[in-house]
Each structure stands twice: as C-alpha cells, then as structure tokens.
Design an enzyme around this catalytic site. Structure first.
Site, PDB file in Angstrom:
ATOM      1  N   GLY A  10       0.846  -1.185   0.000  1.00  0.00           N
ATOM      2  CA  GLY A  10       0.000   0.000   0.000  1.00  0.00           C
ATOM      3  C   GLY A  10       0.880   1.232   0.000  1.00  0.00           C
ATOM      4  N   PRO A  11       0.274   2.424  -0.092  1.00  0.00           N
ATOM      5  CA  PRO A  11       1.065   3.658  -0.092  1.00  0.00           C
ATOM      6  C   PRO A  11       1.615   3.954   1.300  1.00  0.00           C
ATOM      7  CG  PRO A  11      -1.254   4.192  -0.034  1.00  0.00           C
ATOM      8  CD  PRO A  11      -1.163   2.694  -0.182  1.00  0.00           C
ATOM      9  N   MET A  12       2.443   4.971   1.382  1.00  0.00           N
ATOM     10  CA  MET A  12       2.946   5.401   2.681  1.00  0.00           C
ATOM     11  C   MET A  12       1.764   5.736   3.598  1.00  0.00           C
ATOM     12  SD  MET A  12       6.061   7.899   1.538  1.00  0.00           S
ATOM     13  CE  MET A  12       4.863   9.077   0.994  1.00  0.00           C
ATOM     14  N   ASP A  13       1.977   5.595   4.875  1.00  0.00           N
ATOM     15  CA  ASP A  13       0.994   5.946   5.908  1.00  0.00           C
ATOM     16  C   ASP A  13      -0.172   4.965   6.044  1.00  0.00           C
ATOM     17  OD1 ASP A  13       2.371   8.200   6.726  1.00  0.00           O
ATOM     18  OD2 ASP A  13       1.172   9.580   5.545  1.00  0.00           O
ATOM     19  N   GLY A  15      -0.005   1.903   7.279  1.00  0.00           N
ATOM     20  CA  GLY A  15       0.143   1.012   8.418  1.00  0.00           C
ATOM     21  C   GLY A  15       0.922  -0.266   8.167  1.00  0.00           C
ATOM     22  N   SER A  17       4.239  -0.991   8.427  1.00  0.00           N
ATOM     23  CA  SER A  17       5.200  -1.316   9.489  1.00  0.00           C
ATOM     24  C   SER A  17       4.493  -1.621  10.803  1.00  0.00           C
ATOM     25  CB  SER A  17       6.199  -0.169   9.667  1.00  0.00           C
ATOM     26  OG  SER A  17       6.959   0.008   8.490  1.00  0.00           O
ATOM     27  N   GLU A  85       9.845  -3.102   4.511  1.00  0.00           N
ATOM     28  CA  GLU A  85      10.497  -2.366   3.413  1.00  0.00           C
ATOM     29  C   GLU A  85      11.033  -3.326   2.356  1.00  0.00           C
ATOM     30  OE1 GLU A  85       9.842   0.627   3.402  1.00  0.00           O
ATOM     31  OE2 GLU A  85       9.877   1.435   5.442  1.00  0.00           O
TER      32      GLU A  85
END
Length: 197
Positions: A10-13, A15, A17, A85
């Site tokens: 999914g995109p950054m932000d 969740g 991690s 990552e």
C-alpha cells in the site's frame, strides 16, 4: 499447514510497518521463532519504526545479504520472517524468500510499497506480486490533501513534486524542511504535481 509467502502492500501511511510489528508480536506469543528484517528504515537504524511510535530491532538487509544463509545460521530453527520495506530488497533476495518458503517451510510476511515516486513498480515488489501466494492491499485509509483516497507516493524537493532521480532515496512524510520528503496524493493531484489547494 504449509508455509506461504504473503505480500502486504500500500502507499505510505497505510500502516504496513505497524502491521509488521503486530504480526511479529502475535507469532512470538504463540511460541514461534522469527526474525524481523528491514531495509532502509526511515530512522536510519537497523530497526522497524512506525509513525505512531512503535519500534523494534531488526536485521538490516544489505544488498549482498543471503537470506537463506541468514536463516540457516540461526541457533534454532526459524518459523517465520517479517520483512519490512521489502520493496527495497534485491530481486535475488525475493527469490531467496520464496526458496525459504518452498524448501525450508518458513512463513514469509513481506511489507512494502508497490510503486516508487514515478508510479513505477519497484523491481522487488514486482517480483513479490509474481511469486507471492497471497497479496493484500492494506485497507487503512490514506487520504490525499483533497480528501480523495491517496494512492501514489510523490517525492517532494524544495516544495515541488519531482519526477526524475534515483529510484530509492530515503525520506519521510514530514515537510518541515527543504530536504526530500514524500507526500501521498490521489491520482489526479499526483499527475498534476499539486501538493495543496
């Protein structure tokens, strides 16, 4: 139950991690032995960090690290890997993850972005889409500044969306300097390079 390779993206932000650390916690609580891996965490340290303040130590996945050998060298058998990552791993390392699932029965949970700041697939993510037993787009809602769903990761330098440069440049979402940072945008505003109304 046989082992599997699962890719959460999914995109950054969204969740990724946070979910990675939660999954590690849940597996460890059940007595499973695992390793947490990362590559180029936003902290600059060998750890997995989240924007909501969670963190855990991790093994840094350097480009020349053989993941099969890493698992074989552990003092006790490994049941699972948490690979944060994973979009920054090499394609050869993604192949190694598949080998660990198929040949050693290790469950692999990979987390990462699908596409880079140019909206092109990362090579490792592409290979994960091709090899994974399951893929899951994370459902935590990420919004563009306009309120539409945020889908694409824009690289911002000096207040401007950039379209050229190295594929991997570590930055965060904080826009408090002229350094490189990233902003999640909807398709319309990503394509137009518009960062605010």
């Amino acid at each position: 139950m046989s082992a599997s390779l699962t890719f959460f993206w999914g995109p950054m932000d969204c969740g990724k991690s946070t979910l990675a650390l939660q999954m590690d916690h849940n597996h460890a609580r059940q007595g499973r032995r695992g390793l947490v891996l990362t590559r180029l965490d936003r902290s600059g340290q060998p750890q997995v960090t989240t924007r909501i303040g969670l963190a855990a130590k991790a093994v840094e996945v350097w480009p020349d690290l053989d993941l099969v050998e890493l698992v074989r060298r552990q003092p006790a058998p490994i049941d699972y890997l948490i690979c944060d990552e994973a979009c920054f791993y090499t394609v050869a390392q993604i192949e190694q993850l598949a080998d660990l699932v198929d040949e050693s029965g290790v469950d692999v949970y990979a987390f990462g972005l699908a596409s880079d700041f140019r909206s092109e697939l990362f090579p490792a993510s592409k290979r994960l889409f091709e090899l994974a037993d399951r893929t899951h787009r994370l459902q935590v809602e990420v919004l563009c500044w306009c309120g539409r769903p945020g889908r694409l990761n824009a690289r911002v330098v000096g207040g401007t969306v950039v379209r050229e440069g190295e594929q991997i440049v570590v930055g965060d979402t904080a826009a408090d300097s002229d350094d490189v940072h990233y902003q999640v945008l909807c398709r319309r505003h990503y394509r137009g390079g518009q960062l605010h109304g």
